[in-house]
Enzyme design. Structure first.
Site, PDB file in Angstrom:
ATOM      1  N   CYS A 136       0.835  -1.207   0.000  1.00 14.13           N
ATOM      2  CA  CYS A 136       0.000   0.000   0.000  1.00 14.13           C
ATOM      3  C   CYS A 136       0.867   1.252   0.000  1.00 14.13           C
ATOM      4  O   CYS A 136       1.391   1.656   1.037  1.00 14.13           O
ATOM      5  CB  CYS A 136      -0.934   0.008   1.212  1.00 14.13           C
ATOM      6  SG  CYS A 136      -2.018   1.446   1.275  1.00 14.13           S
ATOM      7  N   CYS A 139      -0.503   4.074   2.145  1.00 12.01           N
ATOM      8  CA  CYS A 139      -0.315   3.846   3.582  1.00 12.01           C
ATOM      9  C   CYS A 139       1.121   4.139   4.018  1.00 12.01           C
ATOM     10  O   CYS A 139       1.355   4.748   5.066  1.00 12.01           O
ATOM     11  CB  CYS A 139      -0.648   2.399   3.943  1.00 12.01           C
ATOM     12  SG  CYS A 139      -2.251   1.803   3.373  1.00 12.01           S
ATOM     13  N   ASP A 140       2.085   3.671   3.242  1.00 15.57           N
ATOM     14  CA  ASP A 140       3.472   3.648   3.701  1.00 15.57           C
ATOM     15  C   ASP A 140       4.435   4.537   2.924  1.00 15.57           C
ATOM     16  O   ASP A 140       5.613   4.639   3.277  1.00 15.57           O
ATOM     17  CB  ASP A 140       4.003   2.206   3.664  1.00 15.57           C
ATOM     18  CG  ASP A 140       3.183   1.278   4.551  1.00 15.57           C
ATOM     19  OD1 ASP A 140       2.750   1.743   5.627  1.00 15.57           O
ATOM     20  OD2 ASP A 140       2.968   0.121   4.177  1.00 15.57           O
TER      21      ASP A 140
END
Length: 315
Positions: A136, A139-140
């Protein structure tokens, strides 16, 4: 087979399932939630979450899920370990089999079983999980500002993630197995024109290396051909973008799904084609797949379940 009757059954944990349990519990629906194979869902494999509202300093994925779980318990949700292995949604009350040995009959069902990211199947992906391997970018990606990363995949998702990461990272390598991109023309153009992205066509990632995290990837160019070439490429992060598999198999016979398996709901609601059955989180979301959107859809599903039970005089 043992049978139990409930008003509201939630299948799957994670932000969608736990949020649905919080709202259903506060509405006195006495929800029963089965957590599945991975209590807390995919977010428990994420080290730091910095984009969930209310945590200005960030929080670990495991802690965030633990907090949501405790909040659901506080409002009376019955949280249980167990995996849904079969379903019968042909008529109400709906039936869901748990671990192949117990049947739960329920007036309302909230499906929050999520979607599992596809991986290459390398042992190193497990070894470096949360240490440089991610599925992701949204997300990261923040953790790789001004660093060098690689994205694996050749479709729209891979191109979108590469472009997103290129706005953060110093350099993005797009590792593509085929000699062409499968993405839409507009996404191909964005990738090819971006100065921070380099596309490695006809490349396969066969391993990762590093001491305390990912420091590089083992690559094979033109694998199996006479001019096959093997070399190592230094990177700081390795992102998988080869798709997700929705965990919807046991419900497909009764609900509409798209070609991948995501459950189709009515417009912007969590309602499925079966009255009293709702889908929340990644199981019905092929686009965003974020903790906050999953939590929001879990809220919607619980509110819809309450309205449905009220309309049927089942409260």
């Amino acid at each position: 087979m043992e049978t139990e009757k409930v008003k509201c059954l939630i299948v799957g944990s994670g932000p969608a399932g736990y949020t649905a349990a919080i709202y259903a519990g506060r509405a006195n629906l006495s929800p029963v939630l089965y957590e599945g194979l991975q209590p807390g869902g995919q977010l428990t494999t994420t080290t730091d979450v910095e984009n969930f509202p209310g945590y200005p300093e960030g929080i670990s994925g495991q802690q965030l899920m633990d907090d949501l779980r405790k909040q659901a318990e506080r409002f009376g949700a019955d949280l249980r370990y167990g995996v849904a292995t079969a379903s019968d949604l042909s008529a109400a009350p709906y039936k869901v089999t748990i671990d192949g040995e117990k049947v739960i009959e329920t007036d309302t069902l909230i499906i929050a079983t999520g979607a599992t990211a596809k991986y290459l199947g390398l042992e190193d992906e497990k070894k470096y999980a949360g240490m440089g391997v991610s599925a992701c970018a949204t997300c990261d990606g923040f953790f790789y500002r001004k660093k060098v990363v690689a994205v694996v995949g050749g479709g729209d998702t891979a191109c979108e993630e590469a472009v997103y990461l290129a706005g953060l990272a110093k350099k993005v390598y797009l590792i593509v197995r085929k000699p062409f991109l499968r993405a839409s023309k507009i996404m191909q153009e964005r990738v090819m024109k971006h100065e921070n992205i380099e596309v490695l066509f006809e490349h396969n990632a066969v391993g990762l290396f590093g001491e305390n995290g990912v420091e590089g990837v083992h690559l094979v160019k033109r694998m199996g051909e006479a001019d096959e070439e093997r070399y190592d490429l230094a990177i700081d992060g390795f992102f998988l973008a080869i798709g997700h598999q929705p965990n919807s198999d046991i419900f497909k016979a009764y609900l509409d799904t798209d070609e991948t398996g995501y459950i189709i709901t009515e417009g912007d609601s969590p309602r499925t084609k079966v009255p009293g059955v709702f889908a929340a989180g990644d199981i019905a979301d092929p686009h965003y797949r974020q903790a906050i959107t999953a939590a929001g859809s879990g809220c919607k599903a619980a509110l819809e379940a309450e309205r449905y039970l009220s309309s049927k005089c089942l409260l």
